[in-house]
Design an enzyme around this catalytic site. Structure first.
Site, PDB file in Angstrom:
ATOM      1  CG  HIS A 172      -1.991  -0.908   1.354  1.00  0.00           C
ATOM      2  ND1 HIS A 172      -3.482  -0.682   0.855  1.00  0.00           N
ATOM      3  CD2 HIS A 172      -1.947  -2.756   1.249  1.00  0.00           C
ATOM      4  CE1 HIS A 172      -3.912  -1.770   0.815  1.00  0.00           C
ATOM      5  NE2 HIS A 172      -3.046  -3.434   1.271  1.00  0.00           N
ATOM      6  CG  ASP A 180       0.501   9.338   0.635  1.00  0.00           C
ATOM      7  OD1 ASP A 180       0.176   8.103   1.097  1.00  0.00           O
ATOM      8  OD2 ASP A 180      -0.416  10.313   1.488  1.00  0.00           O
TER       9      ASP A 180
HETATM   10  C1  GDG Z   1      -2.640   3.478   3.643  1.00  0.00           C
HETATM   11  C2  GDG Z   1      -0.951   4.589   2.728  1.00  0.00           C
HETATM   12  C3  GDG Z   1      -2.880   4.192   0.811  1.00  0.00           C
HETATM   13  C4  GDG Z   1      -8.406  10.023   7.960  1.00  0.00           C
HETATM   14  N1  GDG Z   1      -8.905  10.790   9.055  1.00  0.00           N
HETATM   15  C5  GDG Z   1     -10.120  10.835   9.531  1.00  0.00           C
HETATM   16  C6  GDG Z   1     -10.220   9.691   8.497  1.00  0.00           C
HETATM   17  N2  GDG Z   1      -9.670   9.055   7.371  1.00  0.00           N
HETATM   18  C7  GDG Z   1      -9.636   8.711   6.431  1.00  0.00           C
HETATM   19  C8  GDG Z   1      -9.517   9.686   4.559  1.00  0.00           C
HETATM   20  C9  GDG Z   1      -8.942   7.787   3.857  1.00  0.00           C
HETATM   21  C10 GDG Z   1      -8.097   7.095   5.080  1.00  0.00           C
HETATM   22  O1  GDG Z   1      -8.634   7.115   6.508  1.00  0.00           O
HETATM   23  C11 GDG Z   1      -6.489   7.334   4.914  1.00  0.00           C
HETATM   24  O2  GDG Z   1      -6.375   7.313   3.302  1.00  0.00           O
HETATM   25  P1  GDG Z   1      -4.996   7.227   3.032  1.00  0.00           P
HETATM   26  O3  GDG Z   1      -5.152   6.749   1.719  1.00  0.00           O
HETATM   27  O4  GDG Z   1      -4.529   8.761   2.455  1.00  0.00           O
HETATM   28  O5  GDG Z   1      -3.834   6.996   3.784  1.00  0.00           O
HETATM   29  P2  GDG Z   1      -3.089   6.077   4.657  1.00  0.00           P
HETATM   30  O6  GDG Z   1      -3.800   5.703   6.388  1.00  0.00           O
HETATM   31  O7  GDG Z   1      -1.917   6.928   5.255  1.00  0.00           O
HETATM   32  O8  GDG Z   1      -3.110   4.766   3.773  1.00  0.00           O
HETATM   33  C12 GDG Z   1      -1.865   5.382   1.475  1.00  0.00           C
HETATM   34  C13 GDG Z   1      -3.800   3.801   1.798  1.00  0.00           C
HETATM   35  O9  GDG Z   1      -2.966   2.534   2.469  1.00  0.00           O
HETATM   36  C14 GDG Z   1      -4.307   2.723   0.486  1.00  0.00           C
HETATM   37  O10 GDG Z   1      -3.825   1.724  -0.205  1.00  0.00           O
HETATM   38  O11 GDG Z   1      -3.860   5.462  -0.475  1.00  0.00           O
HETATM   39  O12 GDG Z   1      -0.988   5.664   0.537  1.00  0.00           O
HETATM   40  O13 GDG Z   1      -0.253   5.252   3.069  1.00  0.00           O
HETATM   41  O14 GDG Z   1     -10.097   6.988   4.283  1.00  0.00           O
HETATM   42  O15 GDG Z   1     -11.203   9.719   5.318  1.00  0.00           O
HETATM   43  N3  GDG Z   1     -11.692   8.815   8.367  1.00  0.00           N
HETATM   44  C15 GDG Z   1     -12.550   9.160   9.428  1.00  0.00           C
HETATM   45  N4  GDG Z   1     -11.772  10.320  10.390  1.00  0.00           N
HETATM   46  C16 GDG Z   1     -10.505  10.650  10.386  1.00  0.00           C
HETATM   47  O16 GDG Z   1     -10.247  11.462  11.248  1.00  0.00           O
HETATM   48  N5  GDG Z   1     -12.995   8.257   9.950  1.00  0.00           N
END
Ligand code: GDG
Length: 474
Positions: free
Chosen positions: A155, A362
């Protein structure tokens, strides 16, 4: 159809509300519903590690979870996964804290999990393993005689060989990864970086389209950018606002909102983003009193020192910027170190004129995709996106910026705030085309399709069979 067995560090429990889930959980559950099978992973609890697996079955899916002992949690999870692999894979060698005991703990837990999983696997199950916590997992299963097809999806980014090879056990990790049948990456650059790293250690032969051999092992490598559920997000974003939010929206009717949300993590570039916002206020005083930047950043991995440091840094910076530019009745920067309900977030995205997503590195970044999906297509906001997020490979209609260049980010914010409606609609519609095509279902379906096409191993004739049957990769 053979069953699917998914292994990830954490598992989403069966009774977690679907509506609060995103990304991995939605994709994995979609794949499991299609094939039926098992989701195996850590319960999230530390202690009582000797207890038997906890299993729950709903319909054609079983969830099996285990606890970690305190030592295992510390060495496998906090130290090697989160204080060695995570910073190194995000190009932060300065934050790597390598200790040989942690590496041994990481290997020990991967072996332990292989022991726990093995009795649950049936001979023709296909296995889908997720993320950096489990790089040696296939190697451990193979040592125990497992012949099943095993796929792996990373990821996070795969760093360039110069960075990767700085990890003391880099050669072992690479060789272990080659025990997977299929290795999936978020972008073409990640896949290439992995192949380049292997080629610095041993002879790497391309034996068919997407199929490679190294260390006498045969594997495939492909690109599977993770997506979102655009329609579900739009539905959540469109729904009525809770009364308090409706009141806030009314109070802010003359304010242009810049918005972002992420786990509080140094890879997300938050201090750099705060400084870019400061530069916007310095360079473009016309926005004073007329914009607000809201940054939601719930604490994550709070036990790791680097995460405590960045939290303090953001608190200081937010106070300094507000002290410098704020006026009676106008606070330019809202920094909220809290977790928000997912449905609320999607609605907040919809009312933000600008989505500001500028990680320093990322794997993909789902927030960028969610922000776009939540917009009103007739009056959409503008996404300012880091060129170093995997999502930038697909979302070329966003305003792409270098997050280290605060002037460039400030200029992009100004441009986004001023962008005419026709340009906003055109950029948004281009992005939505990509997000609809590469949604979360396509992600899991493409990966599982390619994994199923790998021929099952049988003693003696593994490589021959695999090479003959490989079709073109996505
Ligand atoms: C890893 C990789 C890759 C965030 N704050 C809250 C919240 N979130 C949700 C967002 C989003 C998720 O969490 C975060 O996903 P990301 O992709 O932005 O980042 P990582 O957590 O680092 O994920 C990344 C991912 O895996 C998938 O393969 O894209 O590059 O690092 O959905 O909306 N959700 C809630 N409250 C929050 O305060 N409910």
């Amino acid at each position: 159809m053979s069953r699917l067995v998914v292994v990830s560090n954490r598992i989403a429990q069966p009774d977690d509300k679907q509506t609060s889930a995103g990304g991995l959980a939605v994709g994995v559950l979609g794949a499991l519903k299609n094939a039926g099978g098992l989701w195996f992973g850590w319960s999230g609890e530390v202690g009582n590690a000797g207890e038997p697996l906890k299993t729950v079955t709903r319909g054609n899916i079983t969830w099996a979870s285990f606890n970690l002992s305190e030592d295992d949690y510390e060495q496998y999870y906090s130290q090697f996964s989160n204080a060695v692999l995570w910073p190194a894979f995000h190009y932060r060698l300065d934050l790597v804290n390598f200790q040989r005991e942690a590496w041994e703990g990481y290997c020990r837990v991967n072996a332990l999990l292989a022991d726990k999983l093995l009795p649950l696997i049936e001979p023709d199950d296909i296995l889908w393993i997720h993320d950096y916590h489990l790089l040696p997992f296939a190697a451990e299963l193979r040592k125990r005689g497992c012949m099943n097809r095993i796929g792996f999806f990373l990821h996070i980014p795969f760093p360039s060989p110069e960075i990767f090879n700085s990890l003391p056990p880099h050669a072992e990790l690479l060789e272990q990864l080659c025990d997977y049948d299929l290795l999936g990456f978020q972008t073409g650059s990640d896949k290439q970086a992995f192949l380049d790293a292997v080629a610095t250690h041993t002879r790497l032969d391309s034996v068919a389209d997407g199929c490679w051999q190294a260390w006498g092992k045969s594997f495939r490598a492909g690109v599977y950018p993770i997506g979102i559920e655009p329609q579900e997000i739009r539905r959540q974003a469109e729904g009525p606002l809770p009364p308090r939010m409706a009141q806030i929206k009314e109070e802010l009717r003359n304010i242009n909102n810049i918005f972002s949300v992420e786990r509080l993590d140094y890879s997300k570039g938050l201090p750099e983003r705060f400084l870019a916002f400061e530069t916007l206020l310095e360079k473009y005083p016309e926005h004073h009193g007329k914009i607000r930047y809201t940054q939601i950043a719930p604490t994550s991995r709070g036990e790791v020192q680097a995460y405590q440091d960045i939290r303090h840094q953001l608190e200081t910076e937010a106070g300094r910027i507000n002290g410098k530019f704020g006026q009676l009745g106008w606070t330019p920067l809202y920094y909220l170190n809290q977790h928000f309900d997912r449905k609320i977030l999607m609605k907040v995205f919809r009312y933000a004129e600008v989505g500001l997503v500028t990680p320093l590195r990322d794997g993909m970044n789902l927030v960028a995709k969610e922000y776009l999906a939540a917009q009103d297509p007739a009056n959409p906001g503008v996404l300012v996106l880091s060129q170093f997020a995997g999502a930038a490979h697909e979302l070329t209609s966003a305003l792409l910026v270098n997050p280290y260049d605060r002037d460039e980010v400030a200029d992009a914010l100004h441009r986004a705030l001023k962008m005419p409606l026709a340009e906003r609609i055109s950029r948004h519609s281009d992005s939505m085309e990509v997000l609809t095509r590469n949604d979360i279902d396509s992600w899991q379906q493409n990966f599982i399709r390619d994994l199923r096409q790998v021929a099952q191993r049988s003693a003696g004739s593994i490589m021959q069979k695999k090479v003959v049957t490989f079709p073109k990769l996505a």
